[in-house]
Design an enzyme around this catalytic site. Structure first.
Site, PDB file in Angstrom:
ATOM      1  CD  GLU A 197      -2.904  -1.061   2.341  1.00 16.13           C
ATOM      2  OE1 GLU A 197      -2.862  -0.046   3.032  1.00 16.13           O
ATOM      3  OE2 GLU A 197      -3.740  -1.942   2.480  1.00 16.13           O
ATOM      4  CD  GLN A 198       4.493   2.623  -1.068  1.00 15.24           C
ATOM      5  OE1 GLN A 198       4.582   3.772  -0.693  1.00 15.24           O
ATOM      6  NE2 GLN A 198       5.241   1.659  -0.605  1.00 15.24           N
ATOM      7  CE1 TYR A 216      -1.954   5.254  -8.752  1.00 10.68           C
ATOM      8  CE2 TYR A 216      -0.334   4.701  -7.084  1.00 10.68           C
ATOM      9  CZ  TYR A 216      -0.976   4.425  -8.281  1.00 10.68           C
ATOM     10  OH  TYR A 216      -0.627   3.303  -8.991  1.00 10.68           O
ATOM     11  CE  LYS A 217      -4.835   2.461   0.882  1.00 13.72           C
ATOM     12  NZ  LYS A 217      -5.769   2.647   1.992  1.00 13.72           N
ATOM     13  CB  ILE A 218      -1.455   0.494  -5.852  1.00 10.69           C
ATOM     14  CG1 ILE A 218      -0.053   0.672  -5.272  1.00 10.69           C
ATOM     15  CG2 ILE A 218      -1.657   1.395  -7.035  1.00 10.69           C
ATOM     16  CD1 ILE A 218       1.044   0.324  -6.233  1.00 10.69           C
TER      17      ILE A 218
END
Length: 608
Positions: free
Chosen positions: A21-22, A27-29
């Protein structure tokens, strides 16, 4: 209830979720990385090279082992699989595909898997592979289909799905058009599901022609910076490791921001960390009885009532002017906020204006994000090209995350460099150098020392020029961390002793002495006096003073002070030497040396 769960969450809950998780700038993946090694097990792979060089199969197993161990250290929650095609034996879920041998399913790497791969290395490993799997017909389409099933059986969320094909045959089906068509169809299906297919082709007699078959199998480059399909095959282990590492390593942005070049002109960029300090992993607390990791929880209670506090009931306070100012969390966040995250272009400066002492923290790397804003790559490339031509850097105001204070940053252009084998050494983009504020630079008053003569300076320049070499950060490893992981590896793999680690940061004394020759002695003769030896310590000087009897401090006390201590009852606070001296002073004879006997004798003498 939703408010409670949103705030009171286990501290280990982030680890229970999928890693990766970044977040930054909205923005997030999420999800885990997955990697499948699809290795050719044909007879051609086991042919040893000239002059005792390892076979292509042995090189591949060494690379797989290296990736396994690096995954265990850096990202142990990623999923890795090892599949062989072109085998005589078949082993796969439901045995639906012939000549496909699933050696490892998609799962987290561990010590047992490293031992399994270790068993396939060397001559004994080749013999073991021949007995276990053998070499038979090849159907790459069935192998790709089997790999697709491995991905389908995973219920976890996957962020990156990558498949690497290792082979030395440019026509694995020997010209069978039916099998070629089936493989191309299945590769297309895999690419549609988000699987990236890479070819790690190996050297074979006559060369490897990727245009015969594999140019239609591999995936196109993910972005313009990647080289895509390498045309030259790998014939060395280090070259193969570099290619695998370049494809396998994560390319995740620390944050996604907008670079504002002017009113209404925004470029979407990502911030990447090019180098991160390596540290030993933190200790994990284990439960004594079951040896399982301990889960920690944090709760906030009222100090007087003992009741559990809601997040809305927790305030922050600041004492100002003898008055406590209470603020809500939202108010504190609003005070911290300067502006929305992003980069704002201020202007351009010549590169000569950027000094070495302006580097106050590690730099990060800036690269365009075409998926966020269309046209970002084109405008970013034009800006990079013009900054490089004019030898200037872009001065920006940078806010990397929400509620972060603003910093001034210099965007230093960097052009792409490609090394041997067309492997990218440095990518094109901007290095973000965080600049100091005026308060960050101190004015020091250095101590005054004698200045060196010009002859001494020239001699030292000769010494420096002799010892100069080209520094590369990747050529020096931290010996403490290397030994730490060697010990863990030996413990996990039941090895007799850990592998020896070479301390690369220790100076090579013999080589240095050979390079310098007589320059060291010449420099000593210029700087130090005759017969000076810096290794000999000067003899300690004896202090001139009184003799031992004279050094003894006098402990005599006035009679009035002793009588006052007797009346106050504080005579016991004196030390034994002081009490003995007082007894001698008043002519009191004592038979013992205990403190209480001395006190009683003095009290009897002073009260009489």
């Amino acid at each position: 209830m939703a408010e409670w769960n949103a705030y009171y969450r286990d501290e280990d809950e982030d680890e229970e979720q999928e890693e990766g998780e970044q977040s930054g700038g909205g923005y997030k993946i999420t999800g885990r990385d997955s990697l499948v090694f699809l290795v050719d097990a044909s007879k051609e792979m086991f042919i040893t090279g000239e002059e005792g060089q390892p076979s292509n199969f042995d090189m591949t197993m060494q690379v797989v082992r290296s990736v396994y161990t690096s995954k265990i250290i850096s990202s142990h929650r990623d999923l890795v699989a090892l599949v062989f095609f072109g085998t005589e034996q078949s082993k796969n879920p439901r045995n639906s595909f012939k000549h496909v041998y699933v050696y490892h399913d998609l799962d987290e790497p561990g010590a047992k898997r490293v031992q399994d791969v270790e068993a396939l290395r060397g001559e004994k490993g080749a013999q073991f592979a021949a007995e276990t799997m053998g070499s038979g017909e090849t159907s790459l389409g069935d192998a790709l289909w089997c790999c697709a099933n491995l991905y389908n059986d995973i219920k976890l969320r996957l962020s990156h799905k990558r498949l690497m094909i290792f082979t030395c045959r440019d026509e694995p089906h020997g010209g069978d058009s039916t099998k070629d068509r089936q493989a191309r169809t299945k590769a297309s299906d895999l690419k549609e599901t988000g699987v990236v297919i890479d070819l790690m082709h190996l050297m074979k007699p006559g060369g490897f022609d990727v245009s015969l078959f594999f140019c239609d199998i591999v995936s196109p480059p993910e972005d313009e910076s990647e080289l895509g399909l390498q045309l030259e095959p790998s014939d060395k282990l280090e070259d193969l490791k570099k290619r695998v590492r370049a494809k396998e390593q994560k390319k995740r942005a620390m944050a996604r921001l907008n670079l504002c070049l002017g009113e209404g002109i925004n470029i979407a960029v990502g911030i990447y960390a090019t180098a991160v300090s390596a540290r030993k992993p933190g200790a994990i607390r284990l439960y004594r009885e079951t040896n399982e990791p301990v889960r920690s929880k944090t709760r906030t209670f009222h100090t007087q009532t003992g009741s559990l506090l809601l997040p809305s009931e927790i305030k922050k306070a600041q004492v100002y002017g003898k008055r406590k100012i209470v603020m809500e969390r939202d108010e504190v966040d609003a005070i911290k906020k300067f502006d929305d995250p992003g980069l704002f272009l201020i202007g351009f400066k010549p590169m000569e204006r950027l000094k070495l002492h302006h580097h106050i923290r590690p730099a990060v790397f800036l690269y365009p994000e075409e998926d966020e804003v269309k046209g970002s790559a084109c405008l970013f490339s034009a800006l990079l090209e013009k900054c490089s031509e004019k030898n200037v850097f872009a001065l920006c105001r940078c806010i990397s995350r929400r509620n972060y204070p603003p910093r001034f940053a210099a965007l230093v252009p960097q052009k792409e460099e490609v090394g041997e084998g067309k492997v990218q050494i440095t990518p094109p983009g901007f290095n973000v150098i965080y600049l100091p504020y005026a308060d960050d630079i101190r004015t020091l008053d250095p101590p005054q020392h004698p200045s060196a003569t010009q002859t001494q300076v020239d001699k030292m320049k000769e010494i420096v020029s002799k010892l100069r070499f080209k520094y590369r950060s990747d050529a020096f490893e931290n010996p403490v961390i290397q030994q730490h992981y060697r010990n863990l590896e030996a413990l996990a793999l039941d090895m007799m002793a850990p592998e020896d680690t070479e301390d690369l940061i220790m100076p090579k004394v013999e080589q240095i002495d050979h390079r310098l020759g007589p320059l060291v002695q010449e420099f000593k003769d210029l700087v130090y006096p005759a017969n000076y030896n810096p290794e000999n310590k000067p003899a300690a000087k004896r202090k001139t003073g009184q003799s031992g009897a004279e050094k003894k401090s006098k402990v005599e006390m006035p009679e009035d002070e002793l009588r006052a201590r007797v009346q106050n009852g504080t005579l016991g606070k004196l030390t034994v030497p002081v009490l003995k001296e007082a007894c001698k002073q008043f002519g009191v004879r004592t038979t013992g040396t205990k403190k209480q006997e001395l006190i009683d004798a003095l009290i009897a003498r002073l009260s009489s």
